[in-house]
Design an enzyme around this catalytic site. Structure first.
Site, short mmCIF file in Angstrom:
data_model
loop_
_atom_site.label_atom_id
_atom_site.label_comp_id
_atom_site.label_asym_id
_atom_site.label_seq_id
_atom_site.Cartn_x
_atom_site.Cartn_y
_atom_site.Cartn_z
CG ASN A 1 -2.23 1.53 1.33
OD1 ASN A 1 -2.75 1.22 0.25
ND2 ASN A 1 -2.31 2.28 2.47
CB ALA B 1 2.99 10.71 0.92
CB SER C 1 -5.40 5.77 -1.02
OG SER C 1 -4.58 4.97 -0.65
CD GLU C 2 -3.64 5.16 2.69
OE1 GLU C 2 -5.30 4.52 2.52
OE2 GLU C 2 -3.27 4.92 2.17
CB THR C 3 -0.69 12.20 2.42
OG1 THR C 3 -0.32 12.21 1.14
CG2 THR C 3 0.67 13.32 2.61
#
Length: 255
Positions: free
Chosen positions: A19, A22, A45-47
């Site tokens: 997955n 950042a 999708s995620e930072t």
């Protein structure tokens, strides 16, 4: 302003698997608008934004007892490093039997005429868990062609916001060693298919622990990128979900 940034592939030790997320290291506070713009620029999708609590804190200093706390839309998420794994501390979510008639159209859109062995619902997370027949191999789940966009029109109850397809692991063969497999879809939140999903395994852990009579399990999410998760149920109603990581990019954001 220069902000150190990393792209990290989680739940794998191989670049371009698992997955992708950042991670930004902040010396000073940023306003919410800057957070959103950076996240949009990273287009993942995620930072995650990690900020020093005290001016003297050192990002490079390793402490095996240190715990990072992330504030997310789903609440606080705690993470710590244990050897070569990052361990997420998550709540354990129970599932309850779900009547097929309520979600039959959604199931049809997801798996067609495949045999469904069990059907559960997690009211806390609004995730529907669909267990396919034990007769199927992992390859069947991996090769399943899903049009997650169709889920939006097929889900008429309004209560499902995430769909988990899962399958019992094999005790023999090429992929032996995994207790269960899964794929996860959440088009209701704009995610057609998530590569590897910690929050879905907070639901899966509860279900498969009950089914297998185990508190320690090894899981594999069968997305195109794929990812492996080590699961350990605790006695306080929570679950530790661990995975390895691969750093694939290091640099600086400039703005």
């Amino acid at each position: 302003m220069l902000i150190p940034v990393f792209t990290v592939d989680a739940f794998t030790n191989r670049p371009f698997f698992g997955n992708p997320a950042a991670v930004c290291l902040l010396e000073n506070d940023l306003d919410e608008d800057s957070h959103q713009k950076i996240a949009m620029e990273m287009n993942l999708s995620e930072t995650a934004f990690i900020r020093k609590l005290h001016p003297g804190d050192d990002f490079t200093k390793k402490n095996k007892n240190s715990v990072l706390t992330f504030v997310t839309l789903s609440g606080e998420l705690r993470a710590r490093q244990v050897e070569d794994h990052i361990v997420l501390d998550l709540p354990l979510y129970l599932t309850y039997p779900q009547e097929l008639q309520e979600v039959e159209e959604l199931i049809k859109a997801a798996v067609g005429d495949m045999i469904v062995q069990d059907l559960r619902y997690s009211p806390d997370t609004k995730k529907l868990l669909v267990r396919l027949s034990d007769a199927y191999e992992r390859s069947v789940l991996e090769e399943l062609q899903v049009s997650a966009q169709h889920f939006l029109s097929a889900e008429k109850t309004g209560k499902v916001k995430g769909l988990i397809l899962t399958l019992k692991g094999n005790s023999s063969g090429k992929h032996k060693g995994h207790d269960f497999y899964s794929r996860y879809f959440a088009p209701w939140y704009g995610i057609l298919e998530d590569p590897v999903t910690g929050s879905a395994h907070a639901v899966l852990s509860s279900y498969w622990s009950e089914q297998l009579g185990k508190k320690e399990m090894l899981a594999f999410q069968c997305s195109r990128r794929g990812g492996e998760l080590k699961i350990s149920l605790r006695n306080d109603g929570r679950v530790d979900i661990a995975g390895r990581v691969a750093i694939v990019l290091k640099g600086n954001l400039t703005f």
